[in-house]
Design an enzyme around this catalytic site. Sequence first.
Site, mmCIF file in Angstrom:
data_model
loop_
_atom_site.group_PDB
_atom_site.id
_atom_site.type_symbol
_atom_site.label_atom_id
_atom_site.label_comp_id
_atom_site.label_asym_id
_atom_site.label_seq_id
_atom_site.Cartn_x
_atom_site.Cartn_y
_atom_site.Cartn_z
ATOM 1 N N CYS A 95 37.497 33.165 21.047
ATOM 2 C CA CYS A 95 37.633 33.440 19.616
ATOM 3 C C CYS A 95 38.451 34.695 19.340
ATOM 4 O O CYS A 95 37.928 35.714 18.897
ATOM 5 C CB CYS A 95 36.252 33.549 19.001
ATOM 6 N N GLU A 96 39.721 34.654 19.657
ATOM 7 C CA GLU A 96 40.671 35.739 19.410
ATOM 8 C C GLU A 96 42.036 35.090 19.217
ATOM 9 O O GLU A 96 42.396 34.199 19.995
ATOM 10 C CB GLU A 96 40.809 36.663 20.635
ATOM 11 N N ARG A 123 46.885 38.838 31.336
ATOM 12 C CA ARG A 123 48.220 39.447 31.251
ATOM 13 C C ARG A 123 49.005 39.065 29.993
ATOM 14 O O ARG A 123 49.625 39.942 29.386
ATOM 15 C CB ARG A 123 49.041 39.149 32.523
ATOM 16 N N GLY A 147 54.838 48.592 43.622
ATOM 17 C CA GLY A 147 55.597 48.418 42.392
ATOM 18 C C GLY A 147 56.706 47.403 42.385
ATOM 19 O O GLY A 147 57.261 47.102 41.330
ATOM 20 N N TYR A 200 49.876 42.327 27.984
ATOM 21 C CA TYR A 200 51.251 42.834 28.115
ATOM 22 C C TYR A 200 52.287 41.884 27.528
ATOM 23 O O TYR A 200 53.472 42.017 27.836
ATOM 24 C CB TYR A 200 51.646 43.005 29.588
ATOM 25 N N PRO A 204 52.054 47.941 48.282
ATOM 26 C CA PRO A 204 52.408 46.782 47.453
ATOM 27 C C PRO A 204 51.189 45.948 47.071
ATOM 28 O O PRO A 204 50.254 45.803 47.851
ATOM 29 C CB PRO A 204 53.322 45.964 48.371
ATOM 30 N N GLY A 205 51.210 45.428 45.878
ATOM 31 C CA GLY A 205 50.170 44.512 45.425
ATOM 32 C C GLY A 205 50.800 43.222 44.952
ATOM 33 O O GLY A 205 50.819 42.201 45.647
ATOM 34 N N ARG A 206 51.407 43.307 43.752
ATOM 35 C CA ARG A 206 52.003 42.133 43.114
ATOM 36 C C ARG A 206 52.964 41.384 44.035
ATOM 37 O O ARG A 206 52.952 40.153 44.082
ATOM 38 C CB ARG A 206 52.759 42.597 41.858
HETATM 39 C C1 LIG Z 1 48.452 49.309 41.087
HETATM 40 C C2 LIG Z 1 48.913 50.252 42.115
HETATM 41 C C3 LIG Z 1 49.704 49.810 43.186
HETATM 42 C C4 LIG Z 1 50.216 48.390 43.297
HETATM 43 O O1 LIG Z 1 51.226 48.129 42.379
HETATM 44 P P1 LIG Z 1 52.050 46.747 42.429
HETATM 45 O O2 LIG Z 1 52.951 46.831 41.272
HETATM 46 O O3 LIG Z 1 51.058 45.650 42.292
HETATM 47 O O4 LIG Z 1 52.757 46.696 43.725
HETATM 48 C C5 LIG Z 1 50.033 50.723 44.161
HETATM 49 N N1 LIG Z 1 49.624 52.009 44.101
HETATM 50 C C6 LIG Z 1 48.870 52.470 43.080
HETATM 51 C C7 LIG Z 1 48.458 53.885 43.074
HETATM 52 C C8 LIG Z 1 48.495 51.617 42.056
HETATM 53 O O5 LIG Z 1 47.774 52.081 41.043
#
Ligand SMILES: *Cc1c(COP(=O)(O)O)cnc(C)c1O
Length: 427
Positions: A355-356, A325, A244, A329, A287-289
Amino acid sequence: MPHFSIQNRTLCAETQPLTTIADEFGTPTYVYSKAAITENYLSYANACRENGRTEHTALVCYSVKSNSNLAVLHLLSQLGSGFDIVSSGELLRVLAAGGDPEKVIFSGVGKTRDEMRLALSHGIACFNVESTSELHRLSAVAIEMQLTASISLRVNPNVDAKTHPYISTGLKENKFGVAIEDALMIYRTAASLPGIRVVGIDCHIGSQLLDDAPLLEALDKLIELIDVLAAEDIVIHHLDIGGGLGIDYEAEAPVTVGDYLTRLFRKIDTWRAEKYGGVPIKVLFEPGRSIVGNAGVLLTRVEYLKPGSEKNFAIVDAAMNDLMRPAMYQAWHGVQTVVQRDGEAVVWDIVGPVCESGDWLARARTLFLEEGDLLAIHSAGAYGMTMSSNYNTRGRAAEVMVDGNVSHLIRQRETPEQLFALEKILP
Ligand SMILES: *Cc1c(COP(=O)(O)O)cnc(C)c1O
Protein backbone atom coordinates in the site's frame (compact mmCIF):
# COMPACT_ATOMS: atom_id res chain seq x y z
CA MET A 1 23.10 -11.77 -17.61
CA PRO A 2 25.58 -14.62 -18.14
CA HIS A 3 24.26 -18.05 -17.06
CA PHE A 4 20.64 -16.94 -17.55
CA SER A 5 19.41 -17.85 -21.03
CA ILE A 6 16.39 -18.89 -23.06
CA GLN A 7 16.25 -22.62 -23.73
CA ASN A 8 13.17 -24.08 -25.45
CA ARG A 9 11.44 -20.70 -25.17
CA THR A 10 11.85 -20.73 -21.37
CA LEU A 11 14.23 -18.63 -19.31
CA CYS A 12 16.67 -20.84 -17.43
CA ALA A 13 19.19 -20.29 -14.66
CA GLU A 14 22.13 -22.35 -15.90
CA THR A 15 20.15 -25.33 -17.27
CA GLN A 16 17.27 -25.15 -14.79
CA PRO A 17 14.00 -23.70 -16.18
CA LEU A 18 12.64 -20.96 -13.93
CA THR A 19 9.17 -22.50 -14.41
CA THR A 20 10.39 -25.59 -12.53
CA ILE A 21 11.74 -23.43 -9.71
CA ALA A 22 8.44 -21.56 -9.43
CA ASP A 23 6.52 -24.86 -9.34
CA GLU A 24 8.77 -26.27 -6.65
CA PHE A 25 9.38 -23.26 -4.41
CA GLY A 26 6.62 -20.77 -5.27
CA THR A 27 7.01 -17.05 -5.88
CA PRO A 28 8.40 -14.52 -5.17
CA THR A 29 11.79 -16.23 -5.10
CA TYR A 30 15.33 -14.98 -5.58
CA VAL A 31 17.25 -17.27 -7.93
CA TYR A 32 21.05 -17.15 -8.05
CA SER A 33 23.49 -18.91 -10.38
CA LYS A 34 26.43 -20.55 -8.64
CA ALA A 35 28.45 -20.45 -11.87
CA ALA A 36 27.85 -16.71 -12.28
CA ILE A 37 28.96 -15.88 -8.71
CA THR A 38 32.01 -18.10 -9.14
CA GLU A 39 32.94 -16.52 -12.46
CA ASN A 40 32.56 -12.99 -11.09
CA TYR A 41 34.72 -13.74 -8.06
CA LEU A 42 37.34 -15.36 -10.29
CA SER A 43 37.46 -12.29 -12.53
CA TYR A 44 39.00 -10.50 -9.52
CA ALA A 45 41.16 -13.39 -8.32
CA ASN A 46 42.50 -14.12 -11.82
CA ALA A 47 43.24 -10.45 -12.52
CA CYS A 48 45.24 -10.35 -9.28
CA ARG A 49 47.19 -13.44 -10.30
CA GLU A 50 47.76 -12.20 -13.84
CA ASN A 51 49.23 -9.04 -12.39
CA GLY A 52 51.72 -11.02 -10.36
CA ARG A 53 49.87 -11.06 -7.06
CA THR A 54 49.69 -13.98 -4.64
CA GLU A 55 47.35 -14.59 -1.73
CA HIS A 56 49.84 -12.65 0.40
CA THR A 57 49.83 -9.55 -1.77
CA ALA A 58 46.18 -9.25 -2.81
CA LEU A 59 42.88 -10.10 -1.13
CA VAL A 60 39.31 -9.82 -2.32
CA CYS A 61 37.07 -9.01 0.65
CA TYR A 62 33.54 -9.58 -0.63
CA SER A 63 31.13 -6.95 0.70
CA VAL A 64 28.72 -9.04 2.75
CA LYS A 65 25.94 -6.45 2.77
CA SER A 66 25.32 -6.89 -0.96
CA ASN A 67 24.09 -10.48 -0.49
CA SER A 68 24.67 -12.17 2.84
CA ASN A 69 23.01 -15.56 2.35
CA LEU A 70 25.12 -18.28 4.04
CA ALA A 71 25.31 -20.30 0.83
CA VAL A 72 26.75 -17.29 -1.04
CA LEU A 73 29.26 -16.63 1.75
CA HIS A 74 30.20 -20.32 1.92
CA LEU A 75 30.75 -20.51 -1.84
CA LEU A 76 32.96 -17.41 -1.81
CA SER A 77 34.89 -18.56 1.22
CA GLN A 78 35.60 -21.89 -0.53
CA LEU A 79 36.95 -19.91 -3.47
CA GLY A 80 39.36 -18.14 -1.10
CA SER A 81 37.52 -14.87 -0.58
CA GLY A 82 37.83 -12.64 2.44
CA PHE A 83 34.93 -10.52 3.67
CA ASP A 84 34.14 -6.88 4.30
CA ILE A 85 31.56 -6.64 7.10
CA VAL A 86 29.63 -3.70 8.52
CA SER A 87 28.12 -5.26 11.66
CA SER A 88 28.64 -8.04 14.20
CA GLY A 89 25.65 -9.77 12.63
CA GLU A 90 27.55 -10.00 9.36
CA LEU A 91 30.61 -11.33 11.21
CA LEU A 92 28.51 -14.10 12.75
CA ARG A 93 27.15 -14.94 9.30
CA VAL A 94 30.66 -15.17 7.85
CA LEU A 95 31.74 -17.46 10.70
CA ALA A 96 28.60 -19.60 10.35
CA ALA A 97 29.40 -19.99 6.66
CA GLY A 98 32.94 -21.17 7.40
CA GLY A 99 34.68 -17.88 6.52
CA ASP A 100 38.17 -17.21 7.83
CA PRO A 101 38.15 -14.37 10.42
CA GLU A 102 41.75 -13.57 9.51
CA LYS A 103 40.43 -12.47 6.12
CA VAL A 104 37.71 -10.25 7.59
CA ILE A 105 37.81 -6.46 7.59
CA PHE A 106 35.26 -4.39 9.47
CA SER A 107 33.90 -1.18 7.86
CA GLY A 108 31.19 1.23 9.00
CA VAL A 109 30.85 4.54 10.83
CA GLY A 110 29.00 3.30 13.91
CA LYS A 111 30.77 0.28 15.41
CA THR A 112 29.55 -0.35 18.98
CA ARG A 113 31.80 -1.55 21.83
CA ASP A 114 30.12 -4.95 21.72
CA GLU A 115 30.80 -5.23 18.00
CA MET A 116 34.46 -4.32 18.56
CA ARG A 117 34.76 -6.94 21.32
CA LEU A 118 33.26 -9.67 19.19
CA ALA A 119 35.49 -8.83 16.22
CA LEU A 120 38.62 -8.65 18.40
CA SER A 121 37.80 -11.94 20.10
CA HIS A 122 37.69 -13.62 16.69
CA GLY A 123 40.94 -12.02 15.56
CA ILE A 124 39.72 -10.25 12.43
CA ALA A 125 42.34 -8.83 10.08
CA CYS A 126 41.54 -5.14 10.31
CA PHE A 127 39.13 -2.47 11.45
CA ASN A 128 38.49 0.22 8.85
CA VAL A 129 38.27 3.14 11.27
CA GLU A 130 36.11 6.08 10.20
CA SER A 131 36.68 8.72 12.94
CA THR A 132 39.00 9.85 15.75
CA SER A 133 36.38 8.95 18.36
CA GLU A 134 36.19 5.43 16.99
CA LEU A 135 39.97 5.15 17.20
CA HIS A 136 39.97 6.05 20.91
CA ARG A 137 37.08 3.70 21.64
CA LEU A 138 38.72 0.84 19.77
CA SER A 139 42.03 1.37 21.58
CA ALA A 140 40.27 1.32 24.97
CA VAL A 141 38.29 -1.83 24.12
CA ALA A 142 41.41 -3.60 22.86
CA ILE A 143 43.38 -2.68 26.00
CA GLU A 144 40.57 -4.03 28.22
CA MET A 145 40.89 -7.31 26.34
CA GLN A 146 44.72 -7.18 26.45
CA LEU A 147 44.78 -7.21 22.68
CA THR A 148 45.92 -4.88 19.92
CA ALA A 149 43.53 -3.85 17.17
CA SER A 150 44.91 -3.66 13.64
CA ILE A 151 43.48 -0.67 11.84
CA SER A 152 43.33 1.12 8.58
CA LEU A 153 41.92 4.61 8.35
CA ARG A 154 39.12 5.15 5.87
CA VAL A 155 40.03 8.36 4.13
CA ASN A 156 37.72 10.37 2.05
CA PRO A 157 39.72 11.32 -1.03
CA ASN A 158 37.09 13.87 -2.14
CA VAL A 159 36.68 12.53 -5.65
CA ASP A 160 33.40 12.56 -7.49
CA ALA A 161 32.35 9.01 -8.27
CA LYS A 162 29.71 10.36 -10.70
CA THR A 163 27.07 7.97 -9.49
CA HIS A 164 23.66 8.29 -7.79
CA PRO A 165 23.92 10.68 -4.77
CA TYR A 166 22.59 7.98 -2.39
CA ILE A 167 25.42 5.62 -3.32
CA SER A 168 28.20 8.19 -3.66
CA THR A 169 30.39 8.13 -0.58
CA GLY A 170 33.74 9.74 -1.41
CA LEU A 171 32.86 13.43 -1.37
CA LYS A 172 33.52 15.79 1.54
CA GLU A 173 29.83 16.16 2.24
CA ASN A 174 29.38 12.41 2.90
CA LYS A 175 29.33 10.93 6.41
CA PHE A 176 31.97 8.32 5.59
CA GLY A 177 35.67 8.28 6.41
CA VAL A 178 37.92 11.15 7.48
CA ALA A 179 38.91 14.07 5.27
CA ILE A 180 42.20 13.33 3.57
CA GLU A 181 43.62 16.63 4.93
CA ASP A 182 43.04 15.38 8.49
CA ALA A 183 44.37 11.89 7.89
CA LEU A 184 48.03 12.56 8.78
CA MET A 185 47.08 13.96 12.17
CA ILE A 186 44.74 11.07 12.90
CA TYR A 187 47.38 8.54 11.83
CA ARG A 188 49.81 10.17 14.30
CA THR A 189 47.19 9.73 17.02
CA ALA A 190 46.63 6.13 15.96
CA ALA A 191 50.36 5.40 16.05
CA SER A 192 50.52 6.73 19.61
CA LEU A 193 47.58 4.75 21.00
CA PRO A 194 48.57 1.65 22.99
CA GLY A 195 45.69 -0.56 21.79
CA ILE A 196 46.15 0.22 18.11
CA ARG A 197 48.46 -1.10 15.41
CA VAL A 198 48.38 0.82 12.14
CA VAL A 199 48.41 -1.61 9.21
CA GLY A 200 46.56 -0.04 6.32
CA ILE A 201 44.70 2.68 4.53
CA ASP A 202 41.36 2.41 2.82
CA CYS A 203 38.69 4.23 0.89
CA HIS A 204 35.38 3.40 -0.74
CA ILE A 205 34.16 6.21 -2.96
CA GLY A 206 30.78 4.97 -4.11
CA SER A 207 28.85 2.26 -5.85
CA GLN A 208 27.79 1.39 -9.40
CA LEU A 209 30.86 3.17 -10.86
CA LEU A 210 31.00 2.62 -14.60
CA ASP A 211 34.40 4.17 -15.19
CA ASP A 212 37.57 3.43 -13.23
CA ALA A 213 38.93 6.99 -13.56
CA PRO A 214 37.55 8.12 -10.16
CA LEU A 215 38.98 4.97 -8.53
CA LEU A 216 42.42 5.60 -10.05
CA GLU A 217 42.19 9.23 -8.95
CA ALA A 218 41.44 8.05 -5.41
CA LEU A 219 44.40 5.66 -5.66
CA ASP A 220 46.72 8.58 -6.50
CA LYS A 221 45.58 10.38 -3.37
CA LEU A 222 46.12 7.32 -1.18
CA ILE A 223 49.60 6.82 -2.65
CA GLU A 224 50.50 10.44 -1.86
CA LEU A 225 49.36 9.99 1.72
CA ILE A 226 51.24 6.70 2.15
CA ASP A 227 54.45 8.49 1.12
CA VAL A 228 53.82 11.28 3.63
CA LEU A 229 53.20 8.69 6.35
CA ALA A 230 56.33 6.74 5.39
CA ALA A 231 58.38 9.89 5.93
CA GLU A 232 57.12 9.83 9.54
CA ASP A 233 57.85 6.12 9.95
CA ILE A 234 54.19 5.21 9.87
CA VAL A 235 54.36 2.17 7.63
CA ILE A 236 51.28 1.19 5.65
CA HIS A 237 51.22 -2.53 4.85
CA HIS A 238 48.02 -2.67 2.87
CA LEU A 239 46.07 -0.43 0.57
CA ASP A 240 42.34 -1.08 0.33
CA ILE A 241 40.71 0.62 -2.66
CA GLY A 242 37.16 -0.39 -1.64
CA GLY A 243 34.45 -1.76 -3.91
CA GLY A 244 32.06 0.05 -6.15
CA LEU A 245 32.51 -1.34 -9.64
CA GLY A 246 29.23 -1.14 -11.53
CA ILE A 247 27.27 -3.74 -13.46
CA ASP A 248 25.12 -3.73 -16.56
CA TYR A 249 21.53 -3.05 -15.53
CA GLU A 250 20.36 -1.59 -18.84
CA ALA A 251 23.27 -1.12 -21.23
CA GLU A 252 25.79 0.73 -19.10
CA ALA A 253 28.88 -1.18 -20.27
CA PRO A 254 30.99 -0.69 -17.13
CA VAL A 255 34.77 -1.06 -17.26
CA THR A 256 35.75 -4.73 -16.91
CA VAL A 257 37.31 -6.00 -13.70
CA GLY A 258 40.36 -7.14 -15.66
CA ASP A 259 41.00 -3.74 -17.28
CA TYR A 260 40.46 -1.85 -14.01
CA LEU A 261 42.73 -4.10 -11.95
CA THR A 262 45.46 -4.09 -14.59
CA ARG A 263 45.51 -0.27 -14.65
CA LEU A 264 45.46 -0.13 -10.86
CA PHE A 265 48.29 -2.65 -10.38
CA ARG A 266 50.37 -0.94 -13.07
CA LYS A 267 50.17 2.36 -11.20
CA ILE A 268 51.03 0.66 -7.91
CA ASP A 269 53.95 -1.27 -9.39
CA THR A 270 55.46 1.87 -10.93
CA TRP A 271 55.14 3.72 -7.63
CA ARG A 272 56.62 0.88 -5.54
CA ALA A 273 59.51 0.48 -7.96
CA GLU A 274 60.30 4.20 -7.84
CA LYS A 275 59.99 4.78 -4.11
CA TYR A 276 60.24 1.46 -2.24
CA GLY A 277 62.77 -0.55 -4.24
CA GLY A 278 59.97 -2.69 -5.60
CA VAL A 279 58.78 -3.89 -2.16
CA PRO A 280 55.12 -4.71 -2.77
CA ILE A 281 52.19 -3.42 -0.80
CA LYS A 282 49.24 -5.72 -0.20
CA VAL A 283 46.13 -4.62 -2.12
CA LEU A 284 42.59 -5.21 -0.90
CA PHE A 285 39.28 -4.96 -2.77
CA GLU A 286 35.78 -4.79 -1.33
CA PRO A 287 33.48 -5.68 -4.25
CA GLY A 288 29.83 -6.50 -3.69
CA ARG A 289 27.55 -5.64 -6.59
CA SER A 290 30.05 -6.71 -9.27
CA ILE A 291 30.19 -10.23 -7.78
CA VAL A 292 26.51 -10.97 -7.12
CA GLY A 293 24.42 -8.29 -8.87
CA ASN A 294 24.04 -9.98 -12.23
CA ALA A 295 24.13 -13.46 -10.71
CA GLY A 296 20.51 -13.32 -9.55
CA VAL A 297 16.94 -12.63 -10.63
CA LEU A 298 13.77 -12.10 -8.66
CA LEU A 299 11.16 -14.55 -9.90
CA THR A 300 7.59 -13.28 -9.54
CA ARG A 301 4.12 -14.10 -10.85
CA VAL A 302 1.55 -11.78 -12.38
CA GLU A 303 -1.51 -11.81 -10.11
CA TYR A 304 -3.68 -9.27 -11.91
CA LEU A 305 -3.66 -7.21 -15.06
CA LYS A 306 -5.30 -3.84 -14.59
CA PRO A 307 -5.43 -1.94 -17.87
CA GLY A 308 -6.47 1.72 -17.62
CA SER A 309 -6.92 4.85 -19.69
CA GLU A 310 -3.69 6.45 -18.40
CA LYS A 311 -1.62 3.42 -17.52
CA ASN A 312 -1.66 -0.33 -17.60
CA PHE A 313 -0.67 -2.00 -14.35
CA ALA A 314 0.60 -5.54 -13.98
CA ILE A 315 0.26 -6.40 -10.30
CA VAL A 316 2.81 -9.06 -9.35
CA ASP A 317 3.41 -10.99 -6.13
CA ALA A 318 6.80 -9.36 -5.48
CA ALA A 319 6.88 -5.83 -4.08
CA MET A 320 9.04 -3.00 -2.80
CA ASN A 321 9.60 -4.93 0.42
CA ASP A 322 11.28 -7.68 -1.64
CA LEU A 323 13.27 -5.41 -3.98
CA MET A 324 13.63 -1.91 -2.63
CA ARG A 325 16.00 -0.44 -5.22
CA PRO A 326 13.39 0.98 -7.62
CA ALA A 327 11.48 2.72 -4.80
CA MET A 328 14.66 3.91 -3.09
CA TYR A 329 16.90 4.95 -5.97
CA GLN A 330 14.53 4.96 -8.96
CA ALA A 331 16.70 2.04 -10.05
CA TRP A 332 16.08 0.37 -13.39
CA HIS A 333 15.84 -3.42 -13.52
CA GLY A 334 15.27 -5.43 -16.67
CA VAL A 335 12.03 -7.45 -16.79
CA GLN A 336 11.57 -10.54 -18.89
CA THR A 337 8.70 -13.00 -19.28
CA VAL A 338 9.92 -16.46 -18.30
CA VAL A 339 7.93 -18.30 -20.99
CA GLN A 340 8.30 -16.73 -24.41
CA ARG A 341 4.94 -16.57 -26.17
CA ASP A 342 3.68 -14.68 -29.22
CA GLY A 343 1.07 -12.03 -28.69
CA GLU A 344 0.48 -8.31 -28.81
CA ALA A 345 2.88 -6.50 -26.49
CA VAL A 346 1.62 -3.40 -24.66
CA VAL A 347 3.19 -1.01 -22.17
CA TRP A 348 2.93 -2.03 -18.50
CA ASP A 349 4.00 -0.70 -15.13
CA ILE A 350 5.07 -3.64 -13.00
CA VAL A 351 3.86 -2.98 -9.45
CA GLY A 352 3.50 -4.90 -6.19
CA PRO A 353 0.60 -5.29 -3.75
CA VAL A 354 2.06 -3.03 -1.02
CA CYS A 355 0.00 0.00 0.00
CA GLU A 356 2.38 2.69 -1.28
CA SER A 357 2.42 4.49 -4.61
CA GLY A 358 6.20 4.04 -4.47
CA ASP A 359 5.68 0.30 -4.69
CA TRP A 360 6.78 -0.33 -8.24
CA LEU A 361 9.44 -2.61 -9.70
CA ALA A 362 9.57 -1.36 -13.28
CA ARG A 363 7.80 1.28 -15.36
CA ALA A 364 6.70 1.48 -18.96
CA ARG A 365 7.81 -1.96 -20.15
CA THR A 366 6.55 -3.30 -23.42
CA LEU A 367 5.58 -6.92 -22.80
CA PHE A 368 3.00 -9.47 -23.83
CA LEU A 369 1.46 -10.50 -20.51
CA GLU A 370 -1.34 -12.66 -19.23
CA GLU A 371 -2.45 -13.20 -15.66
CA GLY A 372 -0.49 -16.05 -14.10
CA ASP A 373 2.64 -15.40 -16.16
CA LEU A 374 6.04 -15.63 -14.53
CA LEU A 375 8.41 -12.68 -14.76
CA ALA A 376 12.12 -12.46 -14.00
CA ILE A 377 13.34 -9.15 -12.59
CA HIS A 378 16.97 -8.95 -13.69
CA SER A 379 20.14 -7.95 -11.84
CA ALA A 380 18.58 -8.59 -8.44
CA GLY A 381 21.46 -10.51 -6.84
CA ALA A 382 22.93 -7.49 -5.03
CA TYR A 383 21.07 -5.28 -2.55
CA GLY A 384 17.90 -7.26 -3.24
CA MET A 385 17.26 -9.76 -0.48
CA THR A 386 19.57 -7.95 1.97
CA MET A 387 17.52 -4.75 1.76
CA SER A 388 14.17 -6.51 1.95
CA SER A 389 11.72 -5.93 4.80
CA ASN A 390 8.51 -7.33 6.20
CA TYR A 391 6.41 -4.26 5.44
CA ASN A 392 2.72 -5.16 5.15
CA THR A 393 3.56 -8.32 7.16
CA ARG A 394 4.88 -9.93 4.04
CA GLY A 395 7.21 -12.84 4.62
CA ARG A 396 10.51 -12.46 2.86
CA ALA A 397 10.99 -14.26 -0.46
CA ALA A 398 12.59 -17.69 -0.69
CA GLU A 399 16.14 -17.91 -2.07
CA VAL A 400 17.36 -20.64 -4.42
CA MET A 401 20.84 -21.28 -5.78
CA VAL A 402 21.08 -23.15 -9.04
CA ASP A 403 24.08 -25.37 -9.75
CA GLY A 404 23.81 -26.79 -13.27
CA ASN A 405 20.41 -28.50 -13.41
CA VAL A 406 19.99 -28.74 -9.62
CA SER A 407 18.17 -26.13 -7.51
CA HIS A 408 19.03 -25.76 -3.86
CA LEU A 409 16.69 -23.94 -1.49
CA ILE A 410 19.12 -21.72 0.44
CA ARG A 411 16.51 -19.78 2.42
CA GLN A 412 12.97 -20.81 3.17
CA ARG A 413 10.13 -18.43 2.54
CA GLU A 414 9.15 -16.75 5.82
CA THR A 415 5.76 -17.60 7.29
CA PRO A 416 3.50 -14.92 8.83
CA GLU A 417 3.76 -16.72 12.20
CA GLN A 418 7.53 -16.28 12.15
CA LEU A 419 7.07 -12.58 11.57
CA PHE A 420 5.24 -11.96 14.84
CA ALA A 421 6.77 -14.76 16.92
CA LEU A 422 8.92 -12.29 18.89
CA GLU A 423 5.99 -10.00 19.74
CA LYS A 424 3.86 -10.02 22.91
CA ILE A 425 0.52 -8.57 23.90
CA LEU A 426 0.20 -6.83 27.29
CA PRO A 427 -0.69 -9.08 30.25
C1 LIG B 1 28.78 -1.21 0.27
C2 LIG B 1 30.24 -1.17 0.43
C3 LIG B 1 31.07 -1.89 -0.45
C4 LIG B 1 30.54 -2.64 -1.65
O1 LIG B 1 30.14 -1.77 -2.66
P1 LIG B 1 29.72 -2.34 -4.11
O2 LIG B 1 29.29 -1.14 -4.85
O3 LIG B 1 28.59 -3.29 -3.89
O4 LIG B 1 30.90 -3.00 -4.69
C5 LIG B 1 32.42 -1.89 -0.19
N1 LIG B 1 32.95 -1.22 0.85
C6 LIG B 1 32.18 -0.51 1.71
C7 LIG B 1 32.82 0.20 2.83
C8 LIG B 1 30.81 -0.46 1.53
O5 LIG B 1 30.06 0.26 2.36
